[in-house]
Motif scaffolding. Structure first.
Motif, short mmCIF file in Angstrom:
data_model
loop_
_atom_site.label_atom_id
_atom_site.label_comp_id
_atom_site.label_asym_id
_atom_site.label_seq_id
_atom_site.Cartn_x
_atom_site.Cartn_y
_atom_site.Cartn_z
N LEU A 14 -10.31 -3.80 -1.02
CA LEU A 14 -10.12 -5.26 -1.08
C LEU A 14 -9.82 -5.86 0.30
CD1 LEU A 14 -9.65 -7.94 -2.57
CD2 LEU A 14 -7.38 -7.12 -3.17
N ASN A 15 -8.70 -5.45 0.87
CA ASN A 15 -8.27 -6.07 2.14
C ASN A 15 -9.18 -5.66 3.28
OD1 ASN A 15 -5.95 -7.20 0.94
ND2 ASN A 15 -5.00 -5.17 0.97
N GLY A 16 -9.86 -6.62 3.86
CA GLY A 16 -10.76 -6.31 4.97
C GLY A 16 -12.21 -6.22 4.54
N SER A 21 -7.25 -10.32 3.91
CA SER A 21 -5.80 -10.28 3.74
C SER A 21 -5.17 -9.20 4.59
CB SER A 21 -5.40 -10.11 2.27
OG SER A 21 -6.16 -9.11 1.68
N TRP A 22 -5.99 -8.32 5.17
CA TRP A 22 -5.43 -7.31 6.08
C TRP A 22 -4.65 -8.00 7.21
CZ3 TRP A 22 -3.05 -3.38 7.51
CH2 TRP A 22 -2.96 -3.03 8.85
N ARG A 23 -5.16 -9.15 7.68
CA ARG A 23 -4.45 -9.79 8.80
C ARG A 23 -3.07 -10.26 8.36
NH1 ARG A 23 -6.22 -15.81 8.57
NH2 ARG A 23 -7.45 -15.47 6.69
N TYR A 24 -2.90 -10.61 7.09
CA TYR A 24 -1.57 -10.99 6.59
C TYR A 24 -0.66 -9.77 6.50
CZ TYR A 24 -3.91 -15.29 5.00
OH TYR A 24 -4.64 -16.44 4.93
N HIS A 25 -1.26 -8.64 6.03
CA HIS A 25 -0.46 -7.40 6.00
C HIS A 25 0.01 -7.07 7.41
CE1 HIS A 25 -0.80 -5.85 1.93
NE2 HIS A 25 -2.09 -6.10 1.92
N SER A 26 -0.95 -7.16 8.34
CA SER A 26 -0.62 -6.78 9.71
C SER A 26 0.44 -7.71 10.31
CB SER A 26 -1.93 -6.71 10.50
OG SER A 26 -1.84 -7.35 11.70
N LYS A 49 -3.60 0.55 8.77
CA LYS A 49 -4.59 -0.22 7.99
C LYS A 49 -5.00 0.56 6.74
CE LYS A 49 -7.87 -2.62 10.27
NZ LYS A 49 -9.15 -2.81 11.00
N GLY A 50 -4.75 -0.01 5.56
CA GLY A 50 -5.17 0.64 4.32
C GLY A 50 -4.15 1.60 3.73
N ARG A 51 -3.08 1.89 4.48
CA ARG A 51 -2.05 2.79 3.92
C ARG A 51 -1.17 2.02 2.94
NH1 ARG A 51 -1.21 7.78 6.32
NH2 ARG A 51 -2.24 7.84 8.35
N ASP A 52 -0.60 2.70 1.99
CA ASP A 52 0.23 1.96 1.03
C ASP A 52 1.56 1.55 1.70
OD1 ASP A 52 2.10 3.99 0.82
OD2 ASP A 52 1.46 4.64 -1.16
N ARG A 53 2.35 0.81 0.94
CA ARG A 53 3.51 0.13 1.52
C ARG A 53 4.48 1.09 2.20
NH1 ARG A 53 5.96 -3.81 -2.71
NH2 ARG A 53 3.73 -4.17 -3.02
N ILE A 54 4.89 2.12 1.48
CA ILE A 54 5.94 2.98 2.04
C ILE A 54 5.39 3.88 3.14
CG2 ILE A 54 6.02 4.97 0.46
CD1 ILE A 54 9.02 2.78 1.42
N ASP A 55 4.12 4.29 2.98
CA ASP A 55 3.48 5.09 4.05
C ASP A 55 3.37 4.28 5.33
OD1 ASP A 55 3.14 7.21 2.40
OD2 ASP A 55 0.96 7.11 2.30
N SER A 56 3.07 2.98 5.18
CA SER A 56 2.96 2.12 6.37
C SER A 56 4.30 2.05 7.08
CB SER A 56 2.53 0.70 5.98
OG SER A 56 1.31 0.71 5.31
N LEU A 57 5.37 1.86 6.31
CA LEU A 57 6.70 1.78 6.92
C LEU A 57 7.05 3.11 7.60
CD1 LEU A 57 9.36 0.33 7.47
CD2 LEU A 57 10.16 1.03 5.21
N SER A 120 -8.32 -0.56 -4.40
CA SER A 120 -7.45 -0.96 -3.28
C SER A 120 -6.15 -0.16 -3.33
CB SER A 120 -7.14 -2.45 -3.42
OG SER A 120 -6.08 -2.82 -2.58
N ALA A 121 -5.54 0.00 -2.16
CA ALA A 121 -4.23 0.66 -2.10
C ALA A 121 -3.10 -0.33 -2.36
CB ALA A 121 -4.04 1.28 -0.71
N SER A 122 -3.45 -1.59 -2.61
CA SER A 122 -2.43 -2.63 -2.71
C SER A 122 -2.02 -2.96 -4.14
CB SER A 122 -2.95 -3.91 -2.05
OG SER A 122 -2.08 -4.98 -2.31
N ALA A 123 -0.72 -3.06 -4.35
CA ALA A 123 -0.20 -3.47 -5.64
C ALA A 123 -0.44 -4.96 -5.87
CB ALA A 123 1.30 -3.18 -5.70
N ASN A 124 -0.81 -5.68 -4.81
CA ASN A 124 -1.07 -7.12 -4.93
C ASN A 124 -2.54 -7.43 -5.26
OD1 ASN A 124 1.53 -8.49 -4.19
ND2 ASN A 124 1.31 -7.21 -2.37
N ALA A 125 -3.36 -6.39 -5.44
CA ALA A 125 -4.81 -6.61 -5.65
C ALA A 125 -5.12 -7.56 -6.82
CB ALA A 125 -5.54 -5.28 -5.81
C1 BG6 Z 1 -3.85 -2.04 1.63
C2 BG6 Z 1 -3.53 -2.69 2.96
O1 BG6 Z 1 -4.93 -2.65 1.04
O2 BG6 Z 1 -2.72 -2.17 0.77
C3 BG6 Z 1 -2.27 -2.08 3.54
O3 BG6 Z 1 -4.64 -2.48 3.83
C4 BG6 Z 1 -1.14 -2.23 2.56
O4 BG6 Z 1 -1.94 -2.72 4.74
C5 BG6 Z 1 -1.55 -1.58 1.25
O5 BG6 Z 1 0.04 -1.61 3.04
C6 BG6 Z 1 -0.46 -1.74 0.19
O6 BG6 Z 1 -0.34 -3.07 -0.14
P1 BG6 Z 1 0.85 -3.71 -0.98
O7 BG6 Z 1 0.33 -5.10 -1.25
O8 BG6 Z 1 0.98 -2.89 -2.21
O9 BG6 Z 1 2.03 -3.67 -0.12
#
Ligand code: BG6
Ligand code: MG
Length: 224
Positions: A14-16, A21-26, A49-57, A120-125
């Motif tokens: 999804l993001n990118g 919305s990747w730019r908002y994540h970033s 980019k594309g990693r889930d929330r806790i992995d990104s942190l 998508s890796a995002s819970a906001n998808a």
């Molecule tokens: C991915 C984003 O799509 O979703 C990541 O590219 C983000 O940057 C990941 O960390 C998890 O998203 P969310 O919305 O569950 O925090």
């Protein structure tokens, strides 16, 4: 490699890909990183980019030399704070935020009877698909609760193929992140990386902007 004529389904990040919305994540991660004294740079941005929330942190903490500095509870609070900033940014998302060429590509896929799903890796998808008014194309979104490991593990793309009732060799996956393309490859799905070919070197097919996503271009770029 499977033949293009076998393809029946397209698994979308999804993001990118669908929206930027990747730019908002970033931006929201950058805010958190700088708050805890971690310097933001291009390499860190590509790494999360594309990693889930806790992995990104965790990656931000690793790069900043802060591993072990925060308890799980404190990390959760930082991740929640990032998500609150992100959701605030999402408020203004609307169909104009669909990336160039994507609407035509979705219409072309539908016309040609391809199935589609969001991987998508995002819970906001689901919220983003709703805001973009794309629910008609994407009634199916992989639920993160149904997978064990997020990208770069193959789980999300494997689950997406399963939800379409297709074998992996009947699908194409499209992603803009290194971990996303790695996830597609690990699932044994043909990968399309959208973005800088020097970054997404592991993709089977590469397009730089989303507007190059057409069936004719994919067919033409299909690996021999
Ligand atoms: C991915 C984003 O799509 O979703 C990541 O590219 C983000 O940057 C990941 O960390 C998890 O998203 P969310 O919305 O569950 O925090
Ligand atoms: Mg992405």
């Amino acid at each position: 490699m499977t033949d293009f004529t076998n393809i029946k389904g397209v698994l979308f990040d999804l993001n990118g890909i669908i929206t930027d919305s990747w730019r908002y994540h970033s931006q929201s991660w950058r805010q958190i990183a700088e708050e805890i004294g971690v310097q933001w740079n291009q390499d860190l941005e590509e790494a999360i980019k594309g990693r889930d929330r806790i992995d990104s942190l965790n990656e931000i903490l690793r790069v900043g030399g802060l591993v072990g500095k925060y308890s799980d509870q404190q990390k959760e609070a930082l991740a929640d704070k990032k998500n609150a900033i992100y959701q605030q940014m999402l408020e203004i998302m609307n169909p104009d935020d669909i990336l160039p060429g994507i609407r035509d590509f979705l219409a072309e896929l539908r016309l040609n009877h391809y199935q589609m799903i969001i991987a998508s890796a995002s819970a906001n998808a689901p919220k983003e698909i709703h805001k973009l008014e794309l629910e008609d194309y994407f009634p199916l979104i992989v639920n993160l609760a149904d997978i064990k490991h997020n990208k770069p593990a193959p789980d999300v793309y494997l689950k997406a193929a399963e939800m379409l009732h297709l074998n992996v060799d009947q699908c194409i996956g499209i992603d803009d992140g290194i971990v996303g393309v790695e996830s597609i490859n690990a699932a044994n799905v043909v990968s399309i990386g959208v973005g800088d070919p020097e970054v997404l070197t592991m993709a089977d097919i590469n397009f730089e902007p989303t507007k190059e996503l057409t069936l004719a271009n994919i067919r033409q770029s299909w690996p021999k």
